[in-house]
Motif scaffolding. Structure first.
Motif, short mmCIF file in Angstrom:
data_model
loop_
_atom_site.label_atom_id
_atom_site.label_comp_id
_atom_site.label_asym_id
_atom_site.label_seq_id
_atom_site.Cartn_x
_atom_site.Cartn_y
_atom_site.Cartn_z
N MET A 190 -4.12 43.01 15.70
CA MET A 190 -4.65 43.48 16.99
C MET A 190 -3.50 44.06 17.82
SD MET A 190 -6.92 41.39 19.78
CE MET A 190 -5.55 40.40 20.38
N LYS A 191 -3.77 45.16 18.48
CA LYS A 191 -2.73 45.84 19.27
C LYS A 191 -3.25 46.04 20.70
CE LYS A 191 -0.43 50.39 19.67
NZ LYS A 191 0.97 49.93 19.75
N VAL A 192 -2.41 45.72 21.68
CA VAL A 192 -2.70 45.99 23.08
C VAL A 192 -1.54 46.80 23.65
CG1 VAL A 192 -3.09 45.04 25.38
CG2 VAL A 192 -4.03 43.87 23.37
N GLU A 193 -1.84 47.96 24.20
CA GLU A 193 -0.79 48.80 24.79
C GLU A 193 -1.17 49.18 26.21
OE1 GLU A 193 1.60 52.98 23.92
OE2 GLU A 193 0.77 51.81 22.26
N GLN A 194 -0.26 48.90 27.13
CA GLN A 194 -0.43 49.32 28.52
C GLN A 194 0.18 50.70 28.68
OE1 GLN A 194 2.03 47.69 31.82
NE2 GLN A 194 0.10 46.91 32.63
N ILE A 195 -0.59 51.64 29.21
CA ILE A 195 -0.11 53.00 29.44
C ILE A 195 -0.03 53.19 30.95
CG2 ILE A 195 -0.52 55.45 28.99
CD1 ILE A 195 -2.23 54.51 26.55
N TYR A 196 1.18 53.06 31.48
CA TYR A 196 1.37 52.98 32.93
C TYR A 196 1.82 54.32 33.50
CZ TYR A 196 2.22 50.61 37.35
OH TYR A 196 2.16 50.21 38.66
N ALA A 236 -3.61 52.01 32.42
CA ALA A 236 -4.72 52.14 31.48
C ALA A 236 -4.35 51.32 30.25
CB ALA A 236 -4.96 53.60 31.12
N TYR A 237 -5.34 50.99 29.44
CA TYR A 237 -5.07 50.11 28.30
C TYR A 237 -5.74 50.63 27.03
CZ TYR A 237 -3.34 47.05 31.90
OH TYR A 237 -2.61 46.55 32.96
N TYR A 238 -4.97 50.55 25.94
CA TYR A 238 -5.45 50.90 24.60
C TYR A 238 -5.44 49.62 23.78
CZ TYR A 238 -5.37 52.95 19.88
OH TYR A 238 -5.63 53.27 18.57
N ILE A 239 -6.61 49.26 23.26
CA ILE A 239 -6.76 48.04 22.46
C ILE A 239 -7.29 48.45 21.09
CG2 ILE A 239 -7.80 45.74 22.36
CD1 ILE A 239 -8.49 46.20 25.39
N GLU A 240 -6.70 47.88 20.04
CA GLU A 240 -7.11 48.28 18.69
C GLU A 240 -7.13 47.08 17.76
OE1 GLU A 240 -4.92 50.25 15.03
OE2 GLU A 240 -4.66 51.40 16.88
N CYS A 241 -8.14 47.05 16.90
CA CYS A 241 -8.22 46.01 15.87
C CYS A 241 -9.00 46.56 14.68
CB CYS A 241 -8.91 44.76 16.43
SG CYS A 241 -8.92 43.37 15.26
N ASP A 242 -8.43 46.47 13.50
CA ASP A 242 -9.10 46.86 12.26
C ASP A 242 -9.61 48.30 12.29
OD1 ASP A 242 -8.67 44.27 11.30
OD2 ASP A 242 -10.58 43.56 12.13
N GLY A 243 -8.80 49.21 12.87
CA GLY A 243 -9.16 50.62 12.87
C GLY A 243 -10.14 51.03 13.95
N GLU A 244 -10.53 50.09 14.81
CA GLU A 244 -11.41 50.42 15.94
C GLU A 244 -10.65 50.21 17.24
OE1 GLU A 244 -15.76 49.37 13.99
OE2 GLU A 244 -14.90 47.96 15.46
N ALA A 245 -10.81 51.16 18.16
CA ALA A 245 -10.05 51.14 19.41
C ALA A 245 -10.97 51.20 20.62
CB ALA A 245 -9.06 52.30 19.45
N ALA A 246 -10.47 50.66 21.71
CA ALA A 246 -11.13 50.76 23.01
C ALA A 246 -10.09 51.19 24.04
CB ALA A 246 -11.74 49.43 23.42
N VAL A 247 -10.53 51.95 25.02
CA VAL A 247 -9.65 52.37 26.12
C VAL A 247 -10.26 51.85 27.41
CG1 VAL A 247 -8.56 54.29 27.30
CG2 VAL A 247 -8.96 54.42 24.83
N ILE A 248 -9.43 51.23 28.24
CA ILE A 248 -9.88 50.71 29.53
C ILE A 248 -9.26 51.54 30.64
CG2 ILE A 248 -9.88 48.71 31.08
CD1 ILE A 248 -9.81 46.91 28.67
N ASP A 249 -10.10 52.05 31.53
CA ASP A 249 -9.67 52.81 32.72
C ASP A 249 -8.74 53.96 32.38
OD1 ASP A 249 -11.21 51.11 34.30
OD2 ASP A 249 -9.54 49.81 34.82
#
Length: 473
Positions: free
Chosen positions: A1-7, A15-28
């Motif tokens: 699992m990957k969490v990256e803050q893009i400031y 903003a945030y990029y979250i990824e696990c098992d080839g699926e990603a979500a972006v917050i704000d």
């Protein structure tokens, strides 16, 4: 699992990029969404969800364009607001699968009605992080007075009470080792006194955040949270509506705004139309020469915030003067706060205008050494354009406080026939002030180079020449 803050520093926004098992979500996400698509592509992942913590006021989110480009649904927490685009309205505690990880929506009204935090649960079922939007910051909480500028019956007192309940009932019971990832950091107008840290544990926030004190009653909380709030920038309600209703494709905005105009096209445009010239160069360069009527809002400062604060009409047509190579950056940062009507930039920059033999203006400045002599030998009129709180902390005796964010009020106390020496903390805001005022016929403003910082470092002023109320009690 990957969490990256893009400031993004100029907006103090995470903003945030979250990824696990080839699926990603972006917050704000920010409005320039290709960065998220590129990140997912590099990691061979697909963006599955776009989560919005609320209808943002201080920037235009990239949710609409990112959904259009990726097909990912836009997710909001519970709301009755009708959006101008397809959106998935989550219910409280709804769970979204992201590979083997899960993201749980936790409805936390208070900053706005629809405000929602997103709880990240890892592959083993452990709760790892909470993305708090504008509900909980590091050292502060979100201001509850913004939604009333869009929905009048949502008073600040009502929302402050909701905020108290959300913090006590939804967030504080969570695990102390949970990592808090807020939507903003220090410098944002979405809170009163945000910390410089960009994340922290919930346990540490319970110890250090004034709003999370265990013995704080709701009445005390409401009183503290509303104390000292200043009016939000005028563009906030307009950004909220853009985030609710949708907006023009950012690629089209950038294409229009980055149209190169030769000096003759530029001259005709600014003289024949109601077009504002925004010069994004460094203030130390701008003051030596600029196109008459230009406003200097430097890119290497809080550009978007001051654009939104000072340019009252969000549909204002704008042309750009910038350093070569920074034209697209200028237009992009205008679009981040909804100023989509940039119609081009001056090809060759200010030098092209100067070489064409056209009229130029300048802002006179004075060194701290020369100002010290004037200040000691004869009376001078001084304007301090910092915030009132900065002025109250420390200022030159005899200075008049005319905060940049209330520039219209400042204009009322300035006599066009008198000469004024102006300063801020370091020179960025004073040059904005001087350029805006000069465009409105105030010719006798002289900038004190380096502002308060330079004045104090020069040691040409005794400390007694500054007033610091907190030390005089």
């Amino acid at each position: 699992m990957k969490v990256e803050q893009i400031y993004t520093g100029c907006l103090s926004q995470g903003a945030y990029y979250i990824e696990c098992d080839g699926e990603a979500a972006v917050i704000d996400p920010l409005r320039e969404v290709d960065q998220y698509i590129q990140l997912a592509g590099e990691r061979k992942a697909s963006i599955k969800y776009i989560f919005e913590t609320h209808f943002h006021a201080d920037f235009v989110s990239g949710h609409v364009d990112l959904s259009r480009k990726t097909g990912a649904p836009i997710v909001y927490g519970p709301t009755e607001m009708e959006t101008g685009f397809d959106a998935l309205i989550a219910h409280d505690h709804q769970v979204f699968n992201l590979g083997r990880a899960k993201i749980k929506a936790i409805h936390t009204p208070g900053h706005t009605l629809e405000s929602t935090c997103y709880l990240l649960i890892d592959e083993s079922g452990k709760e790892k992080a909470l993305f708090t939007g504008d509900i909980l910051f590091i050292g502060d909480v979100g201001r509850p007075d913004l939604a009333q500028h869009v929905i009048a019956e949502l008073t600040a007192v009502k929302l402050a009470g909701m905020l108290y309940d959300s913090l006590r009932n939804k967030i504080m019971p969570l695990s102390d080792d949970l990592v808090i990832y807020p939507a903003h950091g220090a410098g944002s107008a979405c809170g009163k006194n945000l910390g410089k840290e960009k994340s922290d544990t919930l346990g540490n926030q319970k110890k250090t955040n004034y709003a999370l004190r265990g013995n704080l009653s709701k009445e005390e909380f409401v009183k503290e949270i509303l104390a000292g709030l200043t009016p939000p920038p005028a563009y906030f309600p307009k950004n909220v509506l853009m985030n609710i209703k949708g907006y023009e494709n950012v690629d089209e905005v950038l294409q229009r705004g980055t149209k190169a105009l030769n000096v003759h096209q530029f001259q005709r445009l600014i003289h024949e139309n109601h077009v504002l010239v925004v010069d994004t160069r460094d203030p130390s360069i701008f003051k030596k020469g600029f196109i008459p009527g230009s406003w200097n809002i430097g890119l290497d400062g809080s550009f978007a915030v001051w654009v939104g604060t000072l340019i009252k009409d969000i549909k204002q047509k704008i042309v750009i003067v910038s350093d070569t190579g920074r034209e697209k950056e200028s237009v992009t940062r205008l679009a981040r706060v909804g100023y989509d009507n940039a119609v081009g930039y001056l090809e060759g920059g200010f030098e092209a205008w100067q070489n064409g033999g056209f009229e130029i203006n300048c802002i006179p400045s004075i060194s701290v050494a020369d100002f010290a002599v004037l200040h000691k030998t004869r009376g001078v009129k001084i304007l301090d354009v910092r915030k009132k709180s900065e002025f109250d902390s420390e200022h030159i005796i005899g200075a008049i406080n005319t905060p940049l964010n209330y520039i219209e009020d400042g204009a009322k106390v300035i006599d066009k026939t008198e000469t004024y020496y102006i300063y801020c903390a370091g020179g960025y805001r004073s040059m904005i002030f001087a350029s805006v005022m000069k465009s409105n016929g105030y010719e006798n403003l002289i900038d004190i180079e380096g502002g308060v910082t330079a004045i104090k470092e020069s040691k040409r002023f005794e400390l007694s020449e500054f007033v610091c109320p907190t030390t005089m009690l």
